[in-house]
Design a protein around this motif. Structure first.
Motif, PDB file in Angstrom:
ATOM      1  N   THR A 140       0.826  -1.212   0.000  1.00  0.00           N
ATOM      2  CA  THR A 140       0.000   0.000   0.000  1.00  0.00           C
ATOM      3  C   THR A 140       0.857   1.257   0.000  1.00  0.00           C
ATOM      4  OG1 THR A 140      -1.793  -1.147   1.159  1.00  0.00           O
ATOM      5  CG2 THR A 140      -1.761   1.258   1.317  1.00  0.00           C
ATOM      6  N   PHE A 141       1.840   1.309   0.888  1.00  0.00           N
ATOM      7  CA  PHE A 141       2.698   2.490   0.973  1.00  0.00           C
ATOM      8  C   PHE A 141       3.676   2.570  -0.197  1.00  0.00           C
ATOM      9  CE2 PHE A 141       1.153   2.282   5.360  1.00  0.00           C
ATOM     10  CZ  PHE A 141       0.722   3.589   5.508  1.00  0.00           C
ATOM     11  N   ALA A 142       4.110   1.423  -0.728  1.00  0.00           N
ATOM     12  CA  ALA A 142       5.021   1.414  -1.878  1.00  0.00           C
ATOM     13  C   ALA A 142       4.327   1.975  -3.121  1.00  0.00           C
ATOM     14  CB  ALA A 142       5.536   0.001  -2.137  1.00  0.00           C
ATOM     15  N   ILE A 143       3.063   1.652  -3.305  1.00  0.00           N
ATOM     16  CA  ILE A 143       2.306   2.193  -4.442  1.00  0.00           C
ATOM     17  C   ILE A 143       2.183   3.709  -4.306  1.00  0.00           C
ATOM     18  CG2 ILE A 143       0.015   2.289  -5.516  1.00  0.00           C
ATOM     19  CD1 ILE A 143      -0.164  -0.780  -4.979  1.00  0.00           C
ATOM     20  N   LEU A 144       1.820   4.172  -3.117  1.00  0.00           N
ATOM     21  CA  LEU A 144       1.736   5.622  -2.882  1.00  0.00           C
ATOM     22  C   LEU A 144       3.083   6.294  -3.143  1.00  0.00           C
ATOM     23  CD1 LEU A 144      -0.330   6.323   0.372  1.00  0.00           C
ATOM     24  CD2 LEU A 144      -0.677   7.332  -1.875  1.00  0.00           C
ATOM     25  N   GLU A 145       4.130   5.695  -2.634  1.00  0.00           N
ATOM     26  CA  GLU A 145       5.477   6.253  -2.785  1.00  0.00           C
ATOM     27  C   GLU A 145       5.862   6.379  -4.260  1.00  0.00           C
ATOM     28  OE1 GLU A 145       9.869   4.391  -1.977  1.00  0.00           O
ATOM     29  OE2 GLU A 145       8.398   4.160  -0.363  1.00  0.00           O
ATOM     30  N   GLN A 146       5.651   5.311  -5.017  1.00  0.00           N
ATOM     31  CA  GLN A 146       6.028   5.329  -6.431  1.00  0.00           C
ATOM     32  C   GLN A 146       5.177   6.317  -7.236  1.00  0.00           C
ATOM     33  OE1 GLN A 146       6.777   1.474  -8.411  1.00  0.00           O
ATOM     34  NE2 GLN A 146       6.382   0.595  -6.385  1.00  0.00           N
ATOM     35  N   ALA A 147       3.864   6.286  -7.003  1.00  0.00           N
ATOM     36  CA  ALA A 147       2.971   7.165  -7.760  1.00  0.00           C
ATOM     37  C   ALA A 147       3.257   8.634  -7.457  1.00  0.00           C
ATOM     38  CB  ALA A 147       1.516   6.827  -7.460  1.00  0.00           C
ATOM     39  N   THR A 148       3.526   8.943  -6.197  1.00  0.00           N
ATOM     40  CA  THR A 148       3.829  10.324  -5.818  1.00  0.00           C
ATOM     41  C   THR A 148       5.145  10.777  -6.442  1.00  0.00           C
ATOM     42  OG1 THR A 148       2.604  10.066  -3.754  1.00  0.00           O
ATOM     43  CG2 THR A 148       4.168  11.884  -3.861  1.00  0.00           C
ATOM     44  N   ALA A 149       6.149   9.899  -6.433  1.00  0.00           N
ATOM     45  CA  ALA A 149       7.440  10.241  -7.037  1.00  0.00           C
ATOM     46  C   ALA A 149       7.297  10.462  -8.540  1.00  0.00           C
ATOM     47  CB  ALA A 149       8.456   9.136  -6.759  1.00  0.00           C
ATOM     48  N   LYS A 150       6.449   9.688  -9.184  1.00  0.00           N
ATOM     49  CA  LYS A 150       6.304   9.760 -10.636  1.00  0.00           C
ATOM     50  C   LYS A 150       5.379  10.895 -11.078  1.00  0.00           C
ATOM     51  CE  LYS A 150       5.768   6.629 -14.486  1.00  0.00           C
ATOM     52  NZ  LYS A 150       7.176   6.525 -14.799  1.00  0.00           N
ATOM     53  N   TYR A 151       4.272  11.117 -10.336  1.00  0.00           N
ATOM     54  CA  TYR A 151       3.241  12.053 -10.794  1.00  0.00           C
ATOM     55  C   TYR A 151       3.044  13.272  -9.911  1.00  0.00           C
ATOM     56  CZ  TYR A 151       2.040   8.126 -13.790  1.00  0.00           C
ATOM     57  OH  TYR A 151       2.096   7.110 -14.706  1.00  0.00           O
ATOM     58  N   GLY A 152       3.609  13.309  -8.718  1.00  0.00           N
ATOM     59  CA  GLY A 152       3.422  14.444  -7.822  1.00  0.00           C
ATOM     60  C   GLY A 152       2.111  14.356  -7.052  1.00  0.00           C
ATOM     61  N   ASN A 153       1.672  15.494  -6.514  1.00  0.00           N
ATOM     62  CA  ASN A 153       0.465  15.543  -5.676  1.00  0.00           C
ATOM     63  C   ASN A 153      -0.649  16.417  -6.236  1.00  0.00           C
ATOM     64  OD1 ASN A 153       1.257  13.893  -3.449  1.00  0.00           O
ATOM     65  ND2 ASN A 153       2.650  15.526  -2.822  1.00  0.00           N
ATOM     66  N   GLU A 154      -0.408  17.061  -7.366  1.00  0.00           N
ATOM     67  CA  GLU A 154      -1.385  18.008  -7.911  1.00  0.00           C
ATOM     68  C   GLU A 154      -1.949  17.493  -9.230  1.00  0.00           C
ATOM     69  OE1 GLU A 154      -2.335  20.887  -6.398  1.00  0.00           O
ATOM     70  OE2 GLU A 154      -1.029  20.368  -4.722  1.00  0.00           O
ATOM     71  N   VAL A 155      -3.254  17.640  -9.403  1.00  0.00           N
ATOM     72  CA  VAL A 155      -3.853  17.265 -10.684  1.00  0.00           C
ATOM     73  C   VAL A 155      -3.395  18.238 -11.752  1.00  0.00           C
ATOM     74  CG1 VAL A 155      -5.907  16.119  -9.724  1.00  0.00           C
ATOM     75  CG2 VAL A 155      -5.973  18.557 -10.191  1.00  0.00           C
ATOM     76  N   ALA A 156      -3.214  17.727 -12.949  1.00  0.00           N
ATOM     77  CA  ALA A 156      -2.807  18.566 -14.076  1.00  0.00           C
ATOM     78  C   ALA A 156      -4.008  19.379 -14.534  1.00  0.00           C
ATOM     79  CB  ALA A 156      -2.287  17.693 -15.215  1.00  0.00           C
ATOM     80  N   LYS A 157      -3.830  20.661 -14.666  1.00  0.00           N
ATOM     81  CA  LYS A 157      -4.908  21.567 -15.085  1.00  0.00           C
ATOM     82  C   LYS A 157      -5.003  21.546 -16.609  1.00  0.00           C
ATOM     83  CE  LYS A 157      -5.336  23.235 -10.827  1.00  0.00           C
ATOM     84  NZ  LYS A 157      -5.595  22.210  -9.889  1.00  0.00           N
TER      85      LYS A 157
END
Length: 194
Positions: A140-157
């Motif tokens: 669970t935390f590894a998925i969050l970690e990888q996705a955050t590193a790859k895509y950040g925390n903000e939706v693309a406008k």
């Protein structure tokens, strides 16, 4: 409206006293994330069911909120629908590698063992030495970690987000009117049933 009602009840069942945490997050953020409140409640139920195996209700609620945001962020930056991304993430949380790897997030054991989540939570043990609950927490935390590193925390406008926001608003409008219609129809249906 019926689906919304069931989803809200499911949130109460899963999160108990922490259901307000999830509900408040949905109310405050769903539109900005391009997710209807109905879809967000449904996604929350899916994530909540998966996390409830090992997380207490408050931790579950906080993780669910993070996963809802991550789902929207990944969707906005990959051009995929929120529904598609949520299904791929769900699949990854269950340990299935193929669907989530399309997002550039890897859940095979070798990759998970390289994450900070694994290093922090495994206490020097190998993956095989961990119990199923610890493995699920780390995944669970590894998925969050990888996705955050790859895509950040903000939706693309982007225009895709604007379209998603419009669709979400329309779905919310339909659900609201559906609730009004249900309130009118319920007494009639009860009478006809009798």
């Amino acid at each position: 409206a019926t689906t919304t009602e069931a989803s809200v009840q499911r949130l109460i069942d899963i999160y108990g006293s922490a259901s307000k945490t999830v509900g408040d997050f949905i109310d405050a953020n769903a539109q900005a994330l391009g997710i209807s409140r109905t879809a967000a409640a449904s996604f929350s139920s899916v994530y909540g069911n998966l996390f409830s195996v090992w997380a207490d209700q408050e931790t579950n609620a906080e993780l669910t909120n993070r996963y809802l945001q991550m789902t929207a962020v990944v969707a906005s930056k990959t051009g995929r629908t929120v529904e598609d991304v949520q299904e791929r993430i769900r699949s990854g949380l269950l340990g299935n590698t193929e669907a989530i790897e399309d997002l550039g997030v890897f859940v095979n054991v070798k990759t998970i063992e390289m994450t900070d989540a694994f290093k922090r939570m495994a206490s020097g043990k190998s993956w095989e030495q961990l119990d199923a609950y610890t493995q699920q927490q780390i995944r669970t935390f590894a998925i969050l970690e990888q996705a955050t590193a790859k895509y950040g925390n903000e939706v693309a406008k982007t225009s895709a987000l604007t379209k998603s926001q419009f669709q979400a608003a329309w779905q919310d409008f339909q659900a609201t009117w559906g609730q009004v219609v249900n309130r009118v129809l319920m007494p009639i249906l009860e009478t006809l049933t009798d």
